[in-house]
Design a protein around this motif. Structure first.
Motif, short mmCIF file in Angstrom:
data_model
loop_
_atom_site.label_atom_id
_atom_site.label_comp_id
_atom_site.label_asym_id
_atom_site.label_seq_id
_atom_site.Cartn_x
_atom_site.Cartn_y
_atom_site.Cartn_z
N LEU A 519 0.83 -1.21 0.00
CA LEU A 519 0.00 0.00 0.00
C LEU A 519 0.86 1.26 0.00
O LEU A 519 0.52 2.26 -0.63
CB LEU A 519 -0.94 0.00 1.22
CG LEU A 519 -2.05 -1.05 1.20
CD1 LEU A 519 -2.81 -1.05 2.52
CD2 LEU A 519 -3.01 -0.83 0.03
N LYS A 520 2.00 1.21 0.70
CA LYS A 520 2.91 2.37 0.71
C LYS A 520 3.47 2.66 -0.67
O LYS A 520 3.80 3.80 -0.99
CB LYS A 520 4.06 2.11 1.67
CG LYS A 520 3.72 2.25 3.14
CD LYS A 520 4.97 1.99 3.99
CE LYS A 520 4.64 2.00 5.48
NZ LYS A 520 5.85 1.68 6.28
N GLN A 521 3.62 1.61 -1.49
CA GLN A 521 4.22 1.77 -2.81
C GLN A 521 3.22 2.20 -3.87
O GLN A 521 3.58 2.41 -5.03
CB GLN A 521 4.89 0.46 -3.24
CG GLN A 521 6.05 0.06 -2.34
CD GLN A 521 6.55 -1.36 -2.62
OE1 GLN A 521 6.08 -2.02 -3.55
NE2 GLN A 521 7.49 -1.82 -1.81
N MET A 522 1.94 2.32 -3.50
CA MET A 522 0.93 2.76 -4.45
C MET A 522 1.23 4.19 -4.91
O MET A 522 1.67 5.03 -4.11
CB MET A 522 -0.47 2.71 -3.81
CG MET A 522 -0.94 1.31 -3.46
SD MET A 522 -1.44 0.42 -4.94
CE MET A 522 -2.06 -1.10 -4.18
N PRO A 523 0.97 4.48 -6.19
CA PRO A 523 1.26 5.84 -6.68
C PRO A 523 0.41 6.91 -6.01
O PRO A 523 0.82 8.07 -5.93
CB PRO A 523 0.94 5.74 -8.18
CG PRO A 523 0.06 4.54 -8.32
CD PRO A 523 0.47 3.60 -7.25
N VAL A 524 -0.80 6.55 -5.54
CA VAL A 524 -1.67 7.47 -4.82
C VAL A 524 -1.89 6.90 -3.43
O VAL A 524 -2.19 5.72 -3.27
CB VAL A 524 -3.03 7.65 -5.53
CG1 VAL A 524 -3.93 8.61 -4.74
CG2 VAL A 524 -2.82 8.17 -6.95
#
Length: 583
Positions: A519-524
């Motif tokens: 989730l931290k690596q999501m673009p948004v």
């Protein structure tokens, strides 16, 4: 390849000596004999002449199919060139080898026999006769010979690895073999070869049948490599997960091998000795696929396949295979194909000279491109077209989300590790009929349903949209993240998240960390989330106490047993109120 090619170490050999070696190809032995005294003496004479050990490989018709200079280990047939009949059969090839000086250990020759599943191995101790031929070279004769062959494993060793998914990492036992006492050539010549081979294969068939093997499933050997700061428990959890992935993909795990290393070997991931052990295990257990617990480079795959003799795949390829099986909708199939092609493209290199028209020789010169380049170009065109379609899918889903937002209906996405029970929860809360199964990645396509929850302030009922999403997994392959960006945007665009955790899983805490990392690596940045522990009916009291201590604000439910769902609805109302007021 010319039929009279001589393999092995040819350095220092004269043309006349090479000619003698090539003449061995013209010899023929009766099909029911292991060898004949005449052929054995001829082999001994050539070996003495060149002062090197010589190996002749024969098929069951008694034809010499390969001649090599060196020991059985140095001249063995590459495993990829051997016929693959399965664990119940031998290769149909025997080796007659000379030995000029007694070896301290015959393990290398016997291991070579096991790797190739030879019908038999004959090692002849050769010594100079004292009689000198014209030119001064002493002829040689066979002092004594030894006959070795494989023997079937005890089926209990093999079946010990197949117990409801509890795969042991230590049940593998090296192949066993039988070695005769020293015998003369006359005694060796009287051995009925076909009777020996047919008897052995009948025993192999009985042992293989005892395994109750499903021929429709691939027999998989899993290899795990422990490196870095990974704890022993985390490593075992990783092995258990890859075994579950293989099972979900439709394979049968027959064994696990593991190695602890400071760093992976750049060519073969594991060390040379472990590669040989993997090859032996694959032959002994009849495995036709080797799966590594990590991603492999194209060069590593090629090197491993050449040395092991069976197909080698990595963790990402297993996950891609599962996705290909699970994809039902057009959008899902589109995204899976894109991920597979992006994975395949860099792995086209090095598929052999058959892929190239620039290798040299008649018919290969002139204008044109390699077959490899043609295939790469076609795949690149397909990837470009699929990416456009994914972009269109992305735009379409964006329009649907915008329409929902205009209607003022809050959205909540259920996220979590694969097989956490997300689809079961959606069904329990909304009476949907989404497919559920105790499998990894049972759901690929997002499903959205309306759900009524209490309003956090007024207490009235309010509607929200609840979306089931694709499951996450530790170190989610980058190709999947890219291909499924249209689907994953359901997560980033949601007003809030339900982070569902399987509390009955032994590695639940690591799974929580993995999902949060993804989730931290999501673009948004996704919206606010609540942690919901599922399957509490299957968790022990110690695990429940630890979860309550670590996550005091979490909700505890059993979606399957419909426990705690009303409390979850209450918390969803509070979560939506917080998410909307924070925007």
């Amino acid at each position: 390849m010319p039929i009279e090619t001589i393999f092995g170490n040819l350095q220092g050999l004269k043309p006349s000596q090479l000619k003698q070696l090539r003449r061995l190809y013209h010899q023929r032995i009766p099909g029911d004999r292991i060898t004949t005294p005449e052929f054995a003496q001829r082999l001994a004479a050539v070996s003495t002449e060149i002062n090197k050990p010589v190996c002749a490989y024969l098929n069951r018709r008694g034809q010499v199919i390969r001649v090599g200079v060196g020991t059985p280990r140095q001249t063995q047939i590459p495993l990829m060139e051997l016929p693959r009949y399965g664990a119940e059969r031998l290769s149909g090839i025997r080796c007659i080898a000379t030995q000029l000086k007694p070896e301290a250990s015959s393990d290398a020759a016997l291991t070579s026999m096991a790797l190739q599943r030879l019908d038999a191995l004959v090692v002849m101790n050769v010594t100079a006769s004292g009689f000198k031929k014209r030119g001064g070279a002493a002829s040689g004769y066979v002092k004594e010979a030894y006959l070795a062959h494989l023997t079937p494993q005890d089926s209990r060793i093999l079946t010990a690895t197949q117990g409801g998914g509890n795969i042991s990492t230590s049940d593998y036992s090296p192949p066993s073999w039988s070695i005769s006492p020293p015998m003369s050539l006359d005694m060796l010549g009287k051995q009925d070869f076909m009777d020996l081979v047919e008897g052995l294969e009948e025993e192999f068939r009985r042992e293989y049948t005892a395994l109750d093997v499903d021929s429709d499933h691939e027999r998989v050997l899993i290899v795990g490599i422990m490196t870095g700061d990974l704890s022993s428990q985390e490593f075992q959890d990783t092995l258990a997960e890859i075994a579950r992935l293989v099972d979900t993909a439709g394979g049968d795990v027959v064994q696990m091998l593991q190695q602890k290393r400071n760093r992976v070997h750049p060519q073969t991931v594991v060390g040379e000795g472990k590669v040989q052990e993997i090859a032996l295990a694959a032959q002994t257990l009849g495995a036709n696929l080797v799966v590594f617990d990590r991603d492999l480079s194209p060069a590593q795959v090629r090197n491993l396949e050449a040395q092991i003799g069976v197909r080698v795949v990595d963790r990402t390829e297993v996950i891609l295979d599962i996705f290909a099986q699970r994809a039902q909708s057009g959008a899902g199939k589109l995204q899976v194909e894109l991920a597979q092609l992006e994975y395949m493209l860099p792995r086209l290199t090095g598929r052999g000279q058959a892929m190239s028209r620039l290798g040299g020789g008649i018919g290969t010169r002139g204008p044109g491109e390699t077959k490899l380049e043609t295939e790469r170009r076609a795949i690149q065109r397909r990837i470009t077209r699929l990416q456009k379609e994914v972009n269109q899918l992305q735009a379409h889903r964006e329009r649907l989300r915008q329409r929902r937002q205009n209607q003022g209906v809050p959205t909540v996405s259920i996220v979590g590790y694969t097989n956490a029970g997300k689809s079961t929860l959606l069904n329990a809360l909304t009476n949907a009929e989404v497919y559920t199964a105790d499998q990894l990645f049972a759901t690929l396509d997002p499903t959205t349903r309306r759900l009524t929850v209490p309003h956090a302030v007024s207490g009235d009922r309010q509607e929200i949209l609840l979306t089931d999403t694709v499951g996450f997994i530790h170190e989610l392959p980058a190709s999947l993240v890219d291909a499924f960006r249209a689907t994953l945007e359901e997560v980033t665009e949601a007003d809030a998240l339900v982070h569902l955790v399987d509390l009955s899983h032994a590695a639940w805490l690591n799974q929580v960390r993995s999902v949060r990392e993804i989730l931290k690596q999501m673009p948004v940045t996704p919206g606010p989330a609540i942690v919901v522990f599922n399957k509490i009916d299957q968790a022990n009291s110690e695990t429940l106490a630890l979860a309550r201590e670590e996550f005091p604000m979490a909700v505890f439910i059993s979606a399957d047993k419909r426990l705690g769902l009303e409390n979850l609805r209450q918390r969803l109302g509070q979560l939506i109120n917080y998410a909307v007021s924070s925007q």
